[in-house]
Write a protein that holds these residues in place. Structure first.
Motif, PDB file in Angstrom:
ATOM      1  N   THR A  33       5.926  -1.350  -3.669  1.00 44.85           N
ATOM      2  CA  THR A  33       5.761  -1.763  -5.073  1.00 44.85           C
ATOM      3  C   THR A  33       5.131  -3.154  -5.107  1.00 44.85           C
ATOM      4  O   THR A  33       5.183  -3.896  -4.124  1.00 44.85           O
ATOM      5  N   HIS A  34       4.573  -3.491  -6.260  1.00 44.05           N
ATOM      6  CA  HIS A  34       3.940  -4.809  -6.415  1.00 44.05           C
ATOM      7  C   HIS A  34       4.947  -5.936  -6.222  1.00 44.05           C
ATOM      8  O   HIS A  34       4.624  -6.978  -5.658  1.00 44.05           O
ATOM      9  N   GLU A  35       6.171  -5.740  -6.680  1.00 46.95           N
ATOM     10  CA  GLU A  35       7.144  -6.835  -6.672  1.00 46.95           C
ATOM     11  C   GLU A  35       7.747  -7.093  -5.302  1.00 46.95           C
ATOM     12  O   GLU A  35       8.291  -8.184  -5.061  1.00 46.95           O
ATOM     13  N   CYS A  36       7.695  -6.116  -4.404  1.00 51.05           N
ATOM     14  CA  CYS A  36       8.331  -6.284  -3.089  1.00 51.05           C
ATOM     15  C   CYS A  36       7.504  -7.246  -2.235  1.00 51.05           C
ATOM     16  O   CYS A  36       6.275  -7.134  -2.177  1.00 51.05           O
ATOM     17  N   ILE A  37       8.180  -8.149  -1.524  1.00 48.33           N
ATOM     18  CA  ILE A  37       7.462  -9.151  -0.712  1.00 48.33           C
ATOM     19  C   ILE A  37       7.058  -8.627   0.668  1.00 48.33           C
ATOM     20  O   ILE A  37       6.584  -9.395   1.499  1.00 48.33           O
ATOM     21  N   ALA A  38       7.239  -7.332   0.921  1.00 48.80           N
ATOM     22  CA  ALA A  38       6.768  -6.785   2.209  1.00 48.80           C
ATOM     23  C   ALA A  38       5.287  -7.102   2.385  1.00 48.80           C
ATOM     24  O   ALA A  38       4.534  -7.193   1.404  1.00 48.80           O
ATOM     25  N   HIS A  39       4.835  -7.253   3.649  1.00 49.26           N
ATOM     26  CA  HIS A  39       3.447  -7.641   3.925  1.00 49.26           C
ATOM     27  C   HIS A  39       2.479  -6.532   3.470  1.00 49.26           C
ATOM     28  O   HIS A  39       2.764  -5.344   3.658  1.00 49.26           O
ATOM     29  N   PRO A  40       1.324  -6.925   2.888  1.00 50.50           N
ATOM     30  CA  PRO A  40       0.351  -5.910   2.440  1.00 50.50           C
ATOM     31  C   PRO A  40      -0.049  -4.929   3.546  1.00 50.50           C
ATOM     32  O   PRO A  40      -0.288  -3.751   3.275  1.00 50.50           O
ATOM     33  N   LYS A  41      -0.090  -5.402   4.807  1.00 49.68           N
ATOM     34  CA  LYS A  41      -0.476  -4.476   5.890  1.00 49.68           C
ATOM     35  C   LYS A  41       0.578  -3.386   6.080  1.00 49.68           C
ATOM     36  O   LYS A  41       0.258  -2.234   6.392  1.00 49.68           O
ATOM     37  N   TYR A  42       1.839  -3.768   5.924  1.00 50.60           N
ATOM     38  CA  TYR A  42       2.910  -2.764   6.036  1.00 50.60           C
ATOM     39  C   TYR A  42       2.827  -1.791   4.856  1.00 50.60           C
ATOM     40  O   TYR A  42       2.922  -0.573   5.031  1.00 50.60           O
ATOM     41  N   LYS A  43       2.605  -2.334   3.662  1.00 49.49           N
ATOM     42  CA  LYS A  43       2.497  -1.448   2.482  1.00 49.49           C
ATOM     43  C   LYS A  43       1.309  -0.487   2.652  1.00 49.49           C
ATOM     44  O   LYS A  43       1.415   0.700   2.361  1.00 49.49           O
ATOM     45  N   GLU A  44       0.173  -1.012   3.150  1.00 51.96           N
ATOM     46  CA  GLU A  44      -1.000  -0.150   3.370  1.00 51.96           C
ATOM     47  C   GLU A  44      -0.690   0.944   4.379  1.00 51.96           C
ATOM     48  O   GLU A  44      -1.105   2.096   4.234  1.00 51.96           O
ATOM     49  N   ALA A  45       0.048   0.573   5.417  1.00 53.08           N
ATOM     50  CA  ALA A  45       0.406   1.566   6.439  1.00 53.08           C
ATOM     51  C   ALA A  45       1.288   2.660   5.830  1.00 53.08           C
ATOM     52  O   ALA A  45       1.167   3.840   6.194  1.00 53.08           O
ATOM     53  N   LEU A  46       2.141   2.300   4.888  1.00 51.56           N
ATOM     54  CA  LEU A  46       2.967   3.312   4.220  1.00 51.56           C
ATOM     55  C   LEU A  46       2.076   4.284   3.449  1.00 51.56           C
ATOM     56  O   LEU A  46       2.259   5.497   3.505  1.00 51.56           O
ATOM     57  N   LEU A  47       1.076   3.728   2.737  1.00 45.50           N
ATOM     58  CA  LEU A  47       0.187   4.598   1.939  1.00 45.50           C
ATOM     59  C   LEU A  47      -0.627   5.530   2.836  1.00 45.50           C
ATOM     60  O   LEU A  47      -0.943   6.657   2.457  1.00 45.50           O
ATOM     61  N   GLY A  48      -0.958   5.058   4.039  1.00 43.27           N
ATOM     62  CA  GLY A  48      -1.801   5.850   4.943  1.00 43.27           C
ATOM     63  C   GLY A  48      -1.016   6.893   5.728  1.00 43.27           C
ATOM     64  O   GLY A  48      -1.607   7.798   6.327  1.00 43.27           O
ATOM     65  N   ALA A  49       0.300   6.810   5.730  1.00 45.07           N
ATOM     66  CA  ALA A  49       1.097   7.717   6.573  1.00 45.07           C
ATOM     67  C   ALA A  49       1.179   9.118   5.965  1.00 45.07           C
ATOM     68  O   ALA A  49       1.199   9.268   4.749  1.00 45.07           O
TER      69      ALA A  49
END
Ligand SMILES: Cc1cc2nc3c(=O)[nH]c(=O)nc-3n(C[C@H](O)[C@H](O)[C@H](O)COP(=O)(O)O)c2cc1C
Length: 320
Positions: free
Chosen positions: A206-222
């Motif tokens: 989500t936008h509000e979560c401070i997780a790193h963008p690379k980790y978020k991108e990896a979630l979307l790509g999985a």
């Protein structure tokens, strides 16, 4: 959904919880979920430096969350953390009154929390532990199935079969955690006998979560095969399938080594900070739920809650 016990108990509009995830369940995310009518849950380590002061961090984060919302929110406590009692004291001093406990016996602190009028939700991964939690006086059990991200119960029971058996065994409300990504999972959880759901991986993206963008991108790509379970020699641990996690899967502790110590160093929650907060996915492991293939876009936390709430109404109407 018809059974409103959980909503009453937690004073929320939607029985939708955001799991307290180490390092990244930050005040902005927690407040956004609670403002949307769900229940945000703070993790004491959110945003903290590797060797930071967890009690001080929790105190600041509770205050920061309260500045952002007047809605209820929770705090989670890992019962095997040697600092846990101090963290519980801080949360109670700061007025937090919803506690999620996991990774240890509910006999430890349920009495203390309830003596201070806190509502206690305890995570379990077997029917026996659900019964035990009810006997210890917890208010709600969270069925933490094998689908979920991170540390899993050694019995490896998925929610599709765990939840109906817990529903037969206890009379307190049940929340399903693990594998719920959207309205379909939400409706399925309720059909299995649950009163609410808890989502970890979906709220990280989500936008509000401070997780790193690379980790978020990896979630979307999985895709459906995007996770891997390592550490079965001690605690099965569900990871995003990436370089280090693939290597860790086959890593066995050296003979005569302490398995807890070895697991801590390879796969423990302190190890994931570098991947999920700093974005170093190749050199460190990242926890992630098996349903990650269903996460295809970054949304706001409110959109996640709203999609579950409105989507579930559409699905149920279509089933009639
Ligand atoms: C990045 C991440 C870290 C997590 N860390 C832990 C942890 O340290 N201990 C634990 O018991 N569960 C951990 N979890 C599991 C969550 O508390 C929750 O049970 C799970 O995310 C729910 O499943 P889902 O991801 O399929 O929604 C983690 C989950 C994620 C996504």
């Amino acid at each position: 959904m018809r059974d409103i016990r959980l909503r009453r108990l937690l004073a929320i509009d939607h029985p939708i919880l955001q799991a307290g995830v180490p390092w990244v369940s930050n005040p902005e995310l927690v407040a956004a979920v609670s403002e949307a009518g769900g229940l945000g849950i703070l993790h004491p380590s959110a945003g903290m430096a590797p060797e930071g002061d967890m009690a001080g961090n929790l105190r600041e984060n509770i205050r920061a969350t309260r500045r952002l919302t007047a809605a209820p929110f929770g705090v989670c406590f890992y019962l095997a953390n040697p600092q846990v009692e101090g963290l519980i004291d801080v949360a109670l001093q700061e007025g937090a009154r919803i506690a999620v406990t996991y990774g240890g016996s509910p006999a430890l602190f349920t009495g203390k929390l309830k003596a201070d009028d806190a509502t206690v939700l305890h995570q379990v991964s077997t029917v026996r532990h659900a019964r035990g939690a009810e006997a210890q006086g917890v208010d709600v059990v969270i069925a933490d199935g094998y689908e979920g991200g991170g540390i899993r119960g050694p019995e490896e029971i998925p929610n599709l079969v765990l939840v109906p058996q817990i529903a037969e065994a206890v009379s307190i409300p049940i929340i399903v955690s693990g594998g719920v990504m959207d309205a379909r999972g939400y409706v399925a959880a309720m059909a299995l006998g649950a009163h609410g759901v808890q989502l970890g991986t979906r709220f990280v993206a989500t936008h509000e979560c401070i997780a790193h963008p690379k980790y978020k991108e990896a979630l979307l790509g999985a895709i459906d095969t995007g996770t891997i379970v390592a550490g079965r020699y001690h605690w099965p641990t569900r990871l995003l399938r990436s370089g280090k996690s693939i290597r860790s899967k086959n890593t066995e502790p050296p003979q005569d080594s302490d398995r807890q110590e070895f697991w801590d160093g390879e796969l423990g929650a302190t190890q994931i900070r570098e991947a999920i907060l700093d974005g170093n996915l190749d050199s460190s492991v990242a926890y992630c739920g098996a349903g990650v293939g269903l996460v295809s876009e970054i949304m706001s936390a409110a959109e996640v809650v709203e999609n579950l709430a409105s989507g579930s109404r559409t699905i149920i109407a279509g089933l009639r």
